[in-house]
Design a protein around this motif. Sequence first.
Motif, PDB file in Angstrom:
ATOM      1  N   MET A  49      72.730  -2.870   8.734  1.00 34.23           N
ATOM      2  CA  MET A  49      72.869  -2.198  10.031  1.00 34.23           C
ATOM      3  C   MET A  49      73.570  -3.102  11.045  1.00 34.23           C
ATOM      4  SD  MET A  49      69.114  -0.313  10.174  1.00 34.23           S
ATOM      5  CE  MET A  49      69.371   0.350  11.817  1.00 34.23           C
ATOM      6  N   GLU A  50      73.277  -4.393  11.011  1.00 30.96           N
ATOM      7  CA  GLU A  50      73.951  -5.314  11.922  1.00 30.96           C
ATOM      8  C   GLU A  50      75.444  -5.409  11.617  1.00 30.96           C
ATOM      9  OE1 GLU A  50      72.913  -7.300  14.626  1.00 30.96           O
ATOM     10  OE2 GLU A  50      71.297  -5.813  14.547  1.00 30.96           O
ATOM     11  N   MET A  51      75.786  -5.300  10.346  1.00 27.69           N
ATOM     12  CA  MET A  51      77.198  -5.348   9.948  1.00 27.69           C
ATOM     13  C   MET A  51      77.878  -3.993  10.070  1.00 27.69           C
ATOM     14  SD  MET A  51      76.559  -7.721   6.556  1.00 27.69           S
ATOM     15  CE  MET A  51      78.251  -7.633   5.960  1.00 27.69           C
ATOM     16  N   SER A  52      77.104  -2.988  10.512  1.00 26.04           N
ATOM     17  CA  SER A  52      77.627  -1.629  10.713  1.00 26.04           C
ATOM     18  C   SER A  52      78.251  -1.069   9.443  1.00 26.04           C
ATOM     19  CB  SER A  52      78.665  -1.621  11.855  1.00 26.04           C
ATOM     20  OG  SER A  52      78.066  -2.020  13.073  1.00 26.04           O
ATOM     21  N   LEU A  53      77.596  -1.330   8.320  1.00 21.12           N
ATOM     22  CA  LEU A  53      78.063  -0.738   7.067  1.00 21.12           C
ATOM     23  C   LEU A  53      77.812   0.764   7.095  1.00 21.12           C
ATOM     24  CD1 LEU A  53      76.873  -3.378   4.447  1.00 21.12           C
ATOM     25  CD2 LEU A  53      79.134  -3.117   5.481  1.00 21.12           C
ATOM     26  N   GLU A  54      78.652   1.501   6.375  1.00 18.06           N
ATOM     27  CA  GLU A  54      78.639   2.962   6.480  1.00 18.06           C
ATOM     28  C   GLU A  54      77.354   3.566   5.944  1.00 18.06           C
ATOM     29  OE1 GLU A  54      81.476   6.752   5.150  1.00 18.06           O
ATOM     30  OE2 GLU A  54      81.934   4.715   4.505  1.00 18.06           O
ATOM     31  N   ARG A  55      76.875   3.069   4.800  1.00 18.95           N
ATOM     32  CA  ARG A  55      75.674   3.624   4.163  1.00 18.95           C
ATOM     33  C   ARG A  55      74.731   2.484   3.793  1.00 18.95           C
ATOM     34  NH1 ARG A  55      79.924   6.833   2.692  1.00 18.95           N
ATOM     35  NH2 ARG A  55      79.595   9.082   2.902  1.00 18.95           N
ATOM     36  N   PRO A  56      73.959   1.991   4.768  1.00 24.44           N
ATOM     37  CA  PRO A  56      73.068   0.848   4.504  1.00 24.44           C
ATOM     38  C   PRO A  56      72.031   1.117   3.419  1.00 24.44           C
ATOM     39  CG  PRO A  56      73.314   1.221   6.863  1.00 24.44           C
ATOM     40  CD  PRO A  56      73.920   2.411   6.175  1.00 24.44           C
TER      41      PRO A  56
ATOM     42  N   GLU B 101      77.799  -3.148   0.376  1.00 26.99           N
ATOM     43  CA  GLU B 101      76.415  -2.688   0.446  1.00 26.99           C
ATOM     44  C   GLU B 101      75.611  -3.138  -0.767  1.00 26.99           C
ATOM     45  OE1 GLU B 101      78.022   1.248   2.816  1.00 26.99           O
ATOM     46  OE2 GLU B 101      77.411   1.371   0.713  1.00 26.99           O
TER      47      GLU B 101
ATOM     48  N   GLY C 218      69.564   4.114   8.431  1.00 27.20           N
ATOM     49  CA  GLY C 218      70.793   3.480   8.886  1.00 27.20           C
ATOM     50  C   GLY C 218      70.953   3.611  10.376  1.00 27.20           C
ATOM     51  N   ASN C 219      72.124   3.235  10.849  1.00 22.30           N
ATOM     52  CA  ASN C 219      72.390   3.281  12.294  1.00 22.30           C
ATOM     53  C   ASN C 219      72.539   4.704  12.813  1.00 22.30           C
ATOM     54  OD1 ASN C 219      72.472   0.431  12.743  1.00 22.30           O
ATOM     55  ND2 ASN C 219      74.462   0.373  11.723  1.00 22.30           N
ATOM     56  N   HIS C 220      73.058   5.583  11.988  1.00 21.01           N
ATOM     57  CA  HIS C 220      73.356   6.935  12.441  1.00 21.01           C
ATOM     58  C   HIS C 220      72.580   7.937  11.587  1.00 21.01           C
ATOM     59  CE1 HIS C 220      76.539   5.033  14.740  1.00 21.01           C
ATOM     60  NE2 HIS C 220      77.025   4.498  13.620  1.00 21.01           N
TER      61      HIS C 220
END
Length: 692
Positions: free
Chosen positions: A34-41, A155, A487-489
């Motif tokens: 999540m800190e690296m803003s990966l698309e699908r954590p 990931e 995840g973030n979103h």
Amino acid sequence: MPVFLRLYLLPERAVLQFALKGTIAMALSLFLAMEMSLERPYWALISAVFLQIRPQSGLVIEKGLCQIGGTLVGGGVGVAIMGLFMQMPGMALSCLMLWVSFNAAASALVRNFNLTYGFAIAAATATLVVVLSLVYSSTPTSYSVFDTAVARISEIALGATCATLVSMLLWPARVRNIITSHARTVVNATFSCLEQQLTLNADAQKARQSVVDVIQAVVQLDNDSSAMVYEGPAGAGRVRAANVLAQRTLTMIAEIQIFGRLMRYAPELMSQHVIDVLEDLRDTFRKMRETSSEAEARQLAQNLRQRIKHVRQENNSTPLQRRALHGARELVAYAIVMLEANKAIVNADKTRLKAPSLSVYRDGLLGLLTGLRAGLVFALGAVFWVASGSSSAVLMMVMPVIFSIMFARFPEPAVALRKVILGAMVAIPTALLFGNVLLAQAPRDFEMLVLVFGPPLFLGLMALANPPTLAYGLGFCIIYTVLVMPGNHMSFDITSTLNRSIAVLVGLIILWAVFRMVGSPGPLVMRRRLISATADDLCKLWRRERERNEHWFNGRMAERLQRLAGYDATLPEDKRNLLDLGLTGLNLGHVSIRMHSRLAEHDEPRVLAASRHWQQALAQAFQKCAWGEEDECFREASDSLLAQLRDHSDMDREQVELIEGLTERLEMTFHRHAVIFSDEAAAGRIQSANGI
């Protein structure tokens, strides 16, 4: 108490530590993703879940390397497929199906389960790169495809790295501890097997099971020992000692069952002093198994070896009896080497033992069936996706493929997969409650995400730590993570969650049905193939490098014996003769190796020609006796070889008599097998004639 109640009401400390380590590893991988803003954590979490199976540090490192390597290869293949067929989705999916089938077939040709998992990840990563590029982009470009591949690799590699670090730093469990336990099990099981084989009134089922236990323990030791190289500079020494122990145990098993047969089926051919030696052998090995002192066990073996030598010198014996006494001394020598190897696994810095690991028997038919099964599962998922147009159907092309490759190695894959499906069915309502209700009401921060998402995962990891409930825990943890998608979103769309639930369940049910329909070849087919392969190996032994013959043959026979034992278990008690036949094949290989070693010193062309003819006759006689036929060519070849040795070699009289006793014993073995299997064939013909 039922297994689940005992697991959760009376949990062991190791289970709680395992679950806590797994939860920390997944929380760390999720935080970094999540800190690296990966698309699908959540793919980092899934990666970490798979690494929790067998949590010892060396095994985790080995599995992590296989996972990262498979991810890199799979990502590269996915990019290549899209680069070639970006404008032709049908061709891209067809190439992807071939790639999945190839990895599944290759996974069936290796023994190491971590390599099998690496092949599964290579297939799944390529699937994700290709399918996600097609699903989420109406006009995929080279940049979007490459970006998708980098995201998936990042990931999965992140999850593997976090799980490895946590495994090494927090309550580390070492492979050397389980290898030490495996080694003790191998030694004790081997000594117990000898006691069973040399007991006249021993139960046939227990005697057979004792052999199966030894073979399984040896294969387990060999499979796990390779990971010790990742546990410090002494790891390589422990691997070498484990290899020696595995090799000598199989060599010993090849001899043990011969003495059991002589005592049970031909006691009249054994003189009293030979019977006394065999009884002394049994009693001494029992004392060696019962003692906890390696030095005392070694002294018992050395004393027994001297007593056997004295008996050989003081008594006149027939060639067969001389061969039996010589074999008894060899058993004691093997036992001493086994004790040394067992000690060397603990004191690896002082060991000089060295031997290669067991070779792998690769059956092309099993590889073909495994590849076809995985390709069929992928094709059905692709058809479902094309027909429905739902993005959730992507899961039908990913998760079933991974499980198809991993579970193909299990003795009963359909049973294990059914447990995974039950775990997934528990995961669905859990994901709806914790992911779509509780998390939707919670603040949008990482701490609250872990507090809400973590407890069900902790309970699932507890099930993953217990072998009887492992499949349930695996199904729960993987599907729970896929459905919540932390995840973030995060989206809290119940409809989307239900769609993914249906796709996962349908995919797993399809895989279960495919396992039921496209299973392993029938026992008759595999019996014919295993016997034919053993006969071929017997012919090849004389054309291979002499120093590595024993190691090569032992490894190939170990897996065959496991399969023959499995087929034996499906037969009635009075027809369980396949394992005995396989053990005969193992013994014939060692007989051939020793003969090759003795005759290699004689360069007389007539002796060498007779020995090659004898070897071919030996392989042919073994294959014929498995189908109830006796081969007179072997007796003729043996007589010719003995005549050449007496007339044209400088071999002394005692050595010739040992070979004569050996050939006499082999003729008895072939005759016994021919009688047994001819009776079975006759019974089968009678049943067929009666319409049964």
